[in-house]
Design an enzyme around this catalytic site. Structure first.
Site, mmCIF file in Angstrom:
data_model
loop_
_atom_site.group_PDB
_atom_site.id
_atom_site.type_symbol
_atom_site.label_atom_id
_atom_site.label_comp_id
_atom_site.label_asym_id
_atom_site.label_seq_id
_atom_site.Cartn_x
_atom_site.Cartn_y
_atom_site.Cartn_z
ATOM 1 N N SER A 1 0.810 -1.212 0.000
ATOM 2 C CA SER A 1 0.000 0.000 0.000
ATOM 3 C C SER A 1 0.847 1.268 0.000
ATOM 4 O O SER A 1 0.320 2.360 -0.215
ATOM 5 C CB SER A 1 -0.935 0.013 1.215
ATOM 6 O OG SER A 1 -0.194 0.091 2.415
ATOM 7 N N LYS B 1 -6.221 5.371 7.855
ATOM 8 C CA LYS B 1 -5.030 6.092 7.398
ATOM 9 C C LYS B 1 -5.299 7.591 7.280
ATOM 10 O O LYS B 1 -4.479 8.410 7.722
ATOM 11 C CB LYS B 1 -4.584 5.517 6.054
ATOM 12 C CG LYS B 1 -4.037 4.100 6.152
ATOM 13 C CD LYS B 1 -3.714 3.513 4.790
ATOM 14 C CE LYS B 1 -3.160 2.101 4.929
ATOM 15 N NZ LYS B 1 -2.860 1.487 3.619
#
Length: 773
Positions: free
Chosen positions: A623, A666
């Site tokens: 990611s 996030k």
């Protein structure tokens, strides 16, 4: 709700009667799938016929192998009661038969005849001995022979005074008589055995008609059940043979009863051999059984043979056979937790053996490991007719499929429960009804409309998808119960959105100590994260960490350094074995992207390194691959990256930014850091365009974005992202295949070409500096 596929699998498995079509239910813990399965099975079972009942009875031929008898529903308890009444009746009837004068005379005649035979044998010996001057004496140690004179036994001193010839004669006579004495003594047990056999025969002849009549009365009650009739026939023969058991209190039989275990609630232990051990019986049940075994040990599954301590030894009999869950579920369904049965010693292998053999055989764990030191029973196996339902996680199912070759043969049907549901208006109504059910089942306060709306939002957030609703019923139940608590603390009669908010916030507060410490370290600059300014070759990547089920976003500084080299891209995390395979794959994709897009007519002449700064644990996942690529492009182009932005997203070889997990955590993680330092309006996060549908952000983040204090940018390609990060156009190749010279891509291309030319020049100098041979 939303489980049509799983429901179809359940219907198929319960209807399919072929061998091996047992069911494995796949679902996450807390999703309520096990309760749903139990409710479904209970509904199906209620429409089916009640299962047969099972009893164990004594095997009169081989007592250590008790016999199992299948009985129609409602019969087992009646059979046990009938056998108890049979014994009670015989206890009263039989002793009276042996109190008559005729019986006493016949018994006395048998005893007198035996005594006469014994006396005659001793009288013959005594006559022979007296003729030789020898007396037969009875002593505490038995019988002895001694010489006599004038009717008195000769004393040892007098015997020693006799001449040698006389002493030798006496010794010879005594030796001969000793043989006769042994012969006579050998006849005594035979005479006594004949006596007892004749008494037993007399007793049997006298009692047989009474016993036969009593047994026949029981047989009439079960005339259409052949196994009971067969057992009654064996029991009748044994009763006749052991009629003395009924006479011990009267003293007519000198034979003691065989020892039997005495349980605290047992009847007279002499008659346990005629009892009926009801293994499975529930005459009140309507429909088939559904058993949920929460502790699937070997004994709890297959049953066990218990022992009792008696006179320092462990003893058992067929009345101490205890049923297992498979016995109770026979003819119906049993639900087992896959993880629990796999962690119990011997249980999984025993279950497979049972399914393959299609019979329930009671096994002992002590015998399995060779520790059994007592004599035990070997009960007759019982035919198995049950549908096994294992419940477990997907990972456990995959492991069993891969590692256990028997699993796919025994569990041919899987019911895969969804953990998310499409979010539509109709489904929102359905989940609101679910809230009502949870409230009713748990006796909670009513929920108002705004509270229900917020709970629906939380269900979507828990699913990490704005277009889906979580079906984790356990989580929703916990949240409602906690909101109900806070409503009670506020003396409110209904649960409102405020109470739901309080429950969510309090859950987070209880678990977020680690998050606070991490954010504190960043705010105090122990962990270096910039949220303003610009830097070349440096970017803020985002990852997700946490403890238990609480996850939060954590920014990480990623740096890149470049120079001329031999075309090597060094992943420092991988070099020190901190990078996982997925992270290494992402870095290799970066190298492929650079090679395929820049300096196409020149050899690759780049040396570059990438590292997660201040990373002291393992790094895996791809990611952060887009963030790493942005850092490389910045380092190659010399254009600084805005540190007020953080990046998440993976990248493919074509430069497309791909979706990742944990997007909400996030974004919120970087937002929290920026909020600690003060929101400026220029801060934000770059996410993949394909993750937009997964956004379910906290309300404070949404408010900040609405007010222009924070930004969430969705990008499709690396070119889109680098333009946002640098404020400079990425640039596209023109008709001649060239990038605009002032664009990011143009500067990267020029840098890589300069590296290639510098390397070519370096190689030429190296060749010219070699000495001539």
């Amino acid at each position: 709700m939303g489980q049509e596929r799983a429901a179809d699998a359940l219907r198929f498995a319960t209807s399919m009667k072929r061998a091996g079509y047992n069911l494995f239910v796949i679902g996450q813990r807390g999703s309520g799938h096990q309760r749903s399965v139990q409710q479904f099975l209970t509904g199906i079972a209620s429409t089916q016929s009640p299962p047969d009942e099972w009893v164990y009875v004594n095997n009169f031929q081989i007592s250590r192998k008790p016999k199992a008898i299948r009985l129609p529903p409602g019969t087992a308890m009646r059979f046990r009661q009938a056998m108890e009444e049979l014994i009670d009746d015989l206890k009263l009837a039989l002793p009276g038969l042996f109190e008559t004068e005729d019986y006493r005379n016949r018994l006395r005649a048998i005893n007198d005849e035996a005594k006469q035979q014994q006396d005659q044998a001793f009288e013959a010996l005594r006559s022979n001995a007296e003729a030789e001057g020898i007396a037969v004496l009875r002593t505490p140690m038995g019988f002895a022979l001694a010489p006599v004179k004038d009717g008195n036994v000769i004393q040892p001193d007098d015997f020693n005074a006799l001449d040698e010839a006389e002493k030798k004669r006496i010794e010879t006579v005594i030796a001969g008589l000793q043989g006769e004495l042994e012969t006579v003594l050998g006849k005594m047990p035979v005479i006594d055995k004949n006596r007892r056999d004749r008494i037993r025969s007399l007793n049997a002849k006298l009692a047989s008609s009474t016993i036969a009549a009593s047994v026949a009365a029981v047989a009439e009650l079960f005339a259409d059940i052949a196994p009971i009739l067969n057992h009654l026939k064996d029991a009748e023969a044994d009763l006749v043979q052991n009629v003395g058991l009924f006479l011990q209190h009267s003293g007519q039989d000198e034979m003691p009863a065989p020892p039997a275990p005495e349980a605290p609630d047992a009847h007279d232990p002499r008659f346990r051999r005629y009892g009926v051990n009801v293994l499975v019986s529930d005459g009140s049940r309507e429909g088939a059984s559904v058993v949920v075994e929460d502790h699937p040990t070997l004994g709890n599954l297959l049953g066990r043979v218990e022992h009792l301590s008696q006179m320092g030894a462990l003893v058992t009999d067929f009345m101490l056979i205890k049923p297992g869950a498979l016995h109770r579920a026979n003819g119906g369904y049993i639900v087992l937790d896959a993880r629990k049965i796999l962690t119990e010693a011997f249980a999984w292998e025993a279950l497979k053996r049972t399914l393959f053999a299609n019979t329930i055989r009671i096994e002992s764990a002590a015998e399995q490991i060779g520790f059994a030191t007592t004599v035990t029973l070997d009960p007759e196996p019982i035919p198995l007719d049950v549908k096994i339902v294992l419940v477990g996680e997907r990972s456990l199912y995959n492991l069993l499929v891969q590692l256990d070759p028997d699993f796919s043969r025994l569990f041919k049907v899987e019911a895969d429960f969804e953990d998310r549901w499409v979010r539509t208006t109709e489904n929102e109504k359905q989940i609101t009804r679910l809230f009502s059910t949870i409230i009713k089942n748990n006796d909670l306060r009513p929920l108002d409309a705004m509270g229900a709306a917020l709970l629906i939002e939380e269900a979507a957030r828990y699913a990490d998808d704005s277009e889906r609703l979580s079906l984790q019923i356990g989580y929703l139940t916990d949240l409602l119960q906690e909101a109900d608590y806070w409503a009670g603390e506020a003396d409110a009669r209904i649960i409102t959105a405020e109470h739901i908010d309080r429950a969510i916030a309090d859950r987070i507060r209880r678990k977020d100590r680690l998050r606070e410490r991490v954010y504190e370290a960043i705010d105090r600059e122990t962990l270096l994260i910039d949220t303003e300014g610009s830097q070349v070759g440096q970017i803020n990547g985002l990852s997700v960490t946490g403890i238990g089920d609480f996850m939060f976003g954590k920014p990480s500084r990623i740096t890149a350094r470049v120079r001329m080299g031999a075309g090597k891209l060094i992943d420092i995390e991988r070099e020190v074995e901190l990078g996982g395979p997925l992270h290494s794959k992402g870095v290799m994709i970066l190298a492929s992207f650079l090679n395929a897009n820049y300096a196409l007519d020149h050899p690759v002449s780049l040396w570059a390194s990438l590292v997660f700064e201040q990373s002291y644990g393992g790094v895996d996942g791809d990611s952060a691959s887009s963030a790493e690529l942005y850092a490389l492009l910045s380092a190659l182009s010399g254009i600084p990256i805005r540190q007020s932005l953080a990046v998440t997203g993976s990248v493919n070889q074509l430069g497309e930014v791909q979706a990742i997990g944990g997007v909400n955590e996030k974004i919120e993680g970087f937002f929290d850091i920026c909020k600690l330092r003060g929101l400026t309006g220029g801060q934000g996060v770059l996410i993949p365009q394909s993750n937009v549908k997964h956004l379910m952000l906290r309300q404070d983040v949404v408010t900040a974005v609405e007010e222009g204090q924070f930004n969430v940018h969705a990008v499709r390609t690396i070119d889109d992202g680098i333009a946002l990060l640098t404020g400079q156009a990425a640039g596209e190749r023109n008709a001649k295949g060239q990038f605009p010279p002032d664009s990011v891509n143009g500067l990267v291309d020029a840098k890589l070409i300069s590296f290639a030319e510098a390397r070519r020049a370096f190689s030429a100098r190296s060749e010219s500096d070699k000495p001539d041979e």
